[in-house]
Design an enzyme around this catalytic site. Structure first.
Site, PDB file in Angstrom:
ATOM      1  N   ASP A 176      37.014  41.065  49.991  1.00  0.00           N
ATOM      2  CA  ASP A 176      35.834  40.592  49.273  1.00  0.00           C
ATOM      3  C   ASP A 176      36.020  39.157  48.778  1.00  0.00           C
ATOM      4  O   ASP A 176      37.138  38.722  48.524  1.00  0.00           O
ATOM      5  CB  ASP A 176      35.554  41.533  48.091  1.00  0.00           C
ATOM      6  CG  ASP A 176      34.132  41.400  47.561  1.00  0.00           C
ATOM      7  OD1 ASP A 176      33.273  40.811  48.264  1.00  0.00           O
ATOM      8  OD2 ASP A 176      33.869  41.876  46.445  1.00  0.00           O
ATOM      9  N   GLY A 177      34.909  38.450  48.659  1.00  0.00           N
ATOM     10  CA  GLY A 177      34.936  37.109  48.065  1.00  0.00           C
ATOM     11  C   GLY A 177      34.647  35.976  49.033  1.00  0.00           C
ATOM     12  O   GLY A 177      34.771  34.806  48.662  1.00  0.00           O
ATOM     13  N   ASN A 178      34.228  36.318  50.253  1.00  0.00           N
ATOM     14  CA  ASN A 178      33.918  35.260  51.230  1.00  0.00           C
ATOM     15  C   ASN A 178      32.782  34.362  50.739  1.00  0.00           C
ATOM     16  O   ASN A 178      32.828  33.139  50.884  1.00  0.00           O
ATOM     17  CB  ASN A 178      33.496  35.868  52.576  1.00  0.00           C
ATOM     18  CG  ASN A 178      34.628  36.616  53.255  1.00  0.00           C
ATOM     19  OD1 ASN A 178      35.776  36.543  52.821  1.00  0.00           O
ATOM     20  ND2 ASN A 178      34.307  37.338  54.314  1.00  0.00           N
ATOM     21  N   GLY A 179      31.746  34.987  50.174  1.00  0.00           N
ATOM     22  CA  GLY A 179      30.581  34.236  49.703  1.00  0.00           C
ATOM     23  C   GLY A 179      30.947  33.298  48.561  1.00  0.00           C
ATOM     24  O   GLY A 179      30.545  32.136  48.532  1.00  0.00           O
ATOM     25  N   TRP A 209      33.877  32.125  47.906  1.00  0.00           N
ATOM     26  CA  TRP A 209      34.757  31.071  48.432  1.00  0.00           C
ATOM     27  C   TRP A 209      33.905  29.918  48.963  1.00  0.00           C
ATOM     28  O   TRP A 209      34.181  28.749  48.699  1.00  0.00           O
ATOM     29  CB  TRP A 209      35.643  31.649  49.541  1.00  0.00           C
ATOM     30  CG  TRP A 209      36.651  30.682  50.096  1.00  0.00           C
ATOM     31  CD1 TRP A 209      37.949  30.532  49.701  1.00  0.00           C
ATOM     32  CD2 TRP A 209      36.442  29.738  51.157  1.00  0.00           C
ATOM     33  NE1 TRP A 209      38.556  29.545  50.435  1.00  0.00           N
ATOM     34  CE2 TRP A 209      37.654  29.048  51.333  1.00  0.00           C
ATOM     35  CE3 TRP A 209      35.347  29.423  51.966  1.00  0.00           C
ATOM     36  CZ2 TRP A 209      37.804  28.047  52.298  1.00  0.00           C
ATOM     37  CZ3 TRP A 209      35.494  28.414  52.913  1.00  0.00           C
ATOM     38  CH2 TRP A 209      36.718  27.742  53.077  1.00  0.00           C
ATOM     39  N   SER A 258      29.777  47.207  55.150  1.00  0.00           N
ATOM     40  CA  SER A 258      29.450  48.515  54.575  1.00  0.00           C
ATOM     41  C   SER A 258      28.042  48.957  54.955  1.00  0.00           C
ATOM     42  O   SER A 258      27.218  48.143  55.413  1.00  0.00           O
ATOM     43  CB  SER A 258      29.569  48.457  53.039  1.00  0.00           C
ATOM     44  OG  SER A 258      28.438  47.784  52.490  1.00  0.00           O
ATOM     45  N   GLU A 275      25.856  49.466  53.018  1.00  0.00           N
ATOM     46  CA  GLU A 275      24.950  48.774  52.092  1.00  0.00           C
ATOM     47  C   GLU A 275      24.788  47.287  52.415  1.00  0.00           C
ATOM     48  O   GLU A 275      23.903  46.624  51.876  1.00  0.00           O
ATOM     49  CB  GLU A 275      25.456  48.914  50.644  1.00  0.00           C
ATOM     50  CG  GLU A 275      25.287  50.302  50.059  1.00  0.00           C
ATOM     51  CD  GLU A 275      26.248  51.314  50.639  1.00  0.00           C
ATOM     52  OE1 GLU A 275      25.786  52.393  51.073  1.00  0.00           O
ATOM     53  OE2 GLU A 275      27.460  51.047  50.698  1.00  0.00           O
ATOM     54  N   ASN A 276      25.654  46.760  53.285  1.00  0.00           N
ATOM     55  CA  ASN A 276      25.601  45.324  53.576  1.00  0.00           C
ATOM     56  C   ASN A 276      24.380  44.913  54.412  1.00  0.00           C
ATOM     57  O   ASN A 276      24.096  43.722  54.570  1.00  0.00           O
ATOM     58  CB  ASN A 276      26.897  44.837  54.241  1.00  0.00           C
ATOM     59  CG  ASN A 276      28.080  44.747  53.280  1.00  0.00           C
ATOM     60  OD1 ASN A 276      29.232  44.981  53.661  1.00  0.00           O
ATOM     61  ND2 ASN A 276      27.827  44.411  52.018  1.00  0.00           N
ATOM     62  N   ARG A 285      41.905  45.436  46.803  1.00  0.00           N
ATOM     63  CA  ARG A 285      40.608  44.773  46.764  1.00  0.00           C
ATOM     64  C   ARG A 285      40.818  43.348  46.278  1.00  0.00           C
ATOM     65  O   ARG A 285      41.465  43.129  45.255  1.00  0.00           O
ATOM     66  CB  ARG A 285      39.619  45.490  45.851  1.00  0.00           C
ATOM     67  CG  ARG A 285      38.258  44.769  45.850  1.00  0.00           C
ATOM     68  CD  ARG A 285      37.106  45.602  45.382  1.00  0.00           C
ATOM     69  NE  ARG A 285      35.855  44.889  45.640  1.00  0.00           N
ATOM     70  CZ  ARG A 285      34.679  45.454  45.813  1.00  0.00           C
ATOM     71  NH1 ARG A 285      34.577  46.758  45.755  1.00  0.00           N
ATOM     72  NH2 ARG A 285      33.598  44.731  46.033  1.00  0.00           N
ATOM     73  N   SER A 321      33.028  50.335  45.962  1.00  0.00           N
ATOM     74  CA  SER A 321      31.942  49.952  46.872  1.00  0.00           C
ATOM     75  C   SER A 321      31.884  50.867  48.103  1.00  0.00           C
ATOM     76  O   SER A 321      31.686  50.407  49.223  1.00  0.00           O
ATOM     77  CB  SER A 321      32.064  48.480  47.283  1.00  0.00           C
ATOM     78  OG  SER A 321      31.974  47.635  46.147  1.00  0.00           O
TER      79      SER A 321
HETATM   80  C1  IPE Z   1      32.433  45.629  49.900  1.00  0.00           C
HETATM   81  O1  IPE Z   1      32.096  44.399  49.403  1.00  0.00           O
HETATM   82  C2  IPE Z   1      32.193  45.677  51.390  1.00  0.00           C
HETATM   83  C3  IPE Z   1      33.096  44.865  52.205  1.00  0.00           C
HETATM   84  C4  IPE Z   1      34.087  44.152  51.765  1.00  0.00           C
HETATM   85  C5  IPE Z   1      32.839  44.906  53.620  1.00  0.00           C
HETATM   86  P1  IPE Z   1      30.641  44.092  48.806  1.00  0.00           P
HETATM   87  O2  IPE Z   1      30.642  42.643  48.452  1.00  0.00           O
HETATM   88  O3  IPE Z   1      29.594  44.561  49.729  1.00  0.00           O
HETATM   89  O4  IPE Z   1      30.624  44.992  47.499  1.00  0.00           O
HETATM   90  P2  IPE Z   1      29.753  44.873  46.177  1.00  0.00           P
HETATM   91  O5  IPE Z   1      28.327  44.658  46.586  1.00  0.00           O
HETATM   92  O6  IPE Z   1      30.278  43.700  45.411  1.00  0.00           O
HETATM   93  O7  IPE Z   1      29.995  46.148  45.442  1.00  0.00           O
HETATM   94  C1  IPE Z   2      33.093  40.152  51.754  1.00  0.00           C
HETATM   95  O1  IPE Z   2      32.694  38.980  51.146  1.00  0.00           O
HETATM   96  C2  IPE Z   2      32.576  40.269  53.161  1.00  0.00           C
HETATM   97  C3  IPE Z   2      31.521  41.276  53.337  1.00  0.00           C
HETATM   98  C4  IPE Z   2      31.088  42.087  52.421  1.00  0.00           C
HETATM   99  C5  IPE Z   2      30.925  41.381  54.655  1.00  0.00           C
HETATM  100  P1  IPE Z   2      31.277  38.849  50.432  1.00  0.00           P
HETATM  101  O2  IPE Z   2      30.308  38.301  51.426  1.00  0.00           O
HETATM  102  O3  IPE Z   2      30.874  40.105  49.781  1.00  0.00           O
HETATM  103  O4  IPE Z   2      31.623  37.734  49.335  1.00  0.00           O
HETATM  104  P2  IPE Z   2      31.071  37.654  47.855  1.00  0.00           P
HETATM  105  O5  IPE Z   2      31.348  38.965  47.195  1.00  0.00           O
HETATM  106  O6  IPE Z   2      29.608  37.356  47.952  1.00  0.00           O
HETATM  107  O7  IPE Z   2      31.845  36.538  47.234  1.00  0.00           O
HETATM  108 MG    MG Z   3      31.224  40.859  47.925  1.00  0.00          MG
END
Ligand code: IPE
Ligand code: IPE
Ligand code: MG
Length: 238
Positions: free
Chosen positions: A10-13, A15, A55, A57-58, A175, A183
């Protein structure tokens, strides 16, 4: 050692946002981190590595972001076959394939088939994965072809119908990006997993972070509801 480690990457966005980039750039960097971690993991006594890629939910994200992630997955699957062969890595999938785009499904099915005989580390890609969804699908699979009340659902029935019943439960779930929640990751399987939360964003993760997580895990005392500790190597001690 035979460890099963799951990672909620998690955290790509965040970053990307911190650098004024598009979210997609964060996913690209996240893929680079994932490749590095896969390479490092096989040398650290990890036999099973489950990566939470996307996920159930993604799908709530924009079509552009979802499409970009699916494209990255396809690119990764195609580009890494040689690496898998050289390192005896078997790729598997968990999640609902039936709701993924057909081209993605084909690439997943192909790489799972082509790496099936490799006997090194298994990398399980959780793609369109939800823990609740997996349990619901398991129950439905168990009930298929059973008439009336002939089948009583118990824990073994569910466990035997999960996506990969032969894979042991995760020992450690990592995580990144500092969120303290599951999640919907491996809800059934993680009943006695140890959790490790890292504040670092996924694209910043490297071998050293994985090594630190494993080292931390090895100091944990697992009791499984009992009184005596079970060491991480599985031996009982007082
Ligand atoms: C969990 O991360 C799913 C993946 C890493 C693929 P999310 O970013 O979707 O989780 P929430 O929305 O913060 O709970
Ligand atoms: C995890 O990073 C990758 C996926 C859930 C696909 P995010 O895209 O959720 O990154 P944040 O949580 O917005 O930083
Ligand atoms: Mg995330």
């Amino acid at each position: 050692m035979g460890l099963h480690v799951g990672i909620i990457m998690d955290g790509n966005g965040r970053w990307a946002r911190a650098r004024g980039f598009m979210r997609t750039q964060g996913h690209l960097e996240g893929l680079k981190a994932a490749k590095q971690i896969v390479k490092a993991a096989s040398g650290m006594g990890i036999d099973f590595l489950t990566l939470y890629v996307f996920s159930t939910e993604n799908w709530k994200r924009t079509a552009e972001e979802v499409g970009f992630i699916m494209g990255l997955v396809r690119q990764y699957l195609k580009a890494e076959f040689t690496f898998c062969r050289e390192n005896h890595i078997r790729v598997r999938h968990t999640g609902d394939l039936s709701r993924l785009p057909p081209d993605v499904v084909k690439d997943i099915v192909d790489v799972c088939r082509d790496t099936e005989a490799f006997t090194g580390m298994q990398v399980i890609l959780a793609l369109n994965y939800g823990g609740r969804d997996e349990i619901v699908r398991a129950v439905n699979k168990a009930l298929t072809g059973v008439s009336g009340n002939a089948l009583e659902i118990n824990e073994n029935v569910i466990a035997d119908h999960l996506d990969n019943p032969d894979i042991p439960d995760p020992d450690l779930i990592i995580r990144t990006a500092g969120e303290y929640r599951t999640s919907n990751f491996l809800l059934w399987e993680a009943a006695y997993a140890e959790y490790y939360i890292s504040e670092k964003l996924w694209p910043d993760w490297s071998d050293a972070d994985l090594a630190e997580a494993i080292e931390n895990f090895q100091k944990r005392e697992r009791r499984y509801g009992g009184v005596r500790a079970v060491s991480v190597s599985g031996n009982h001690h007082e």
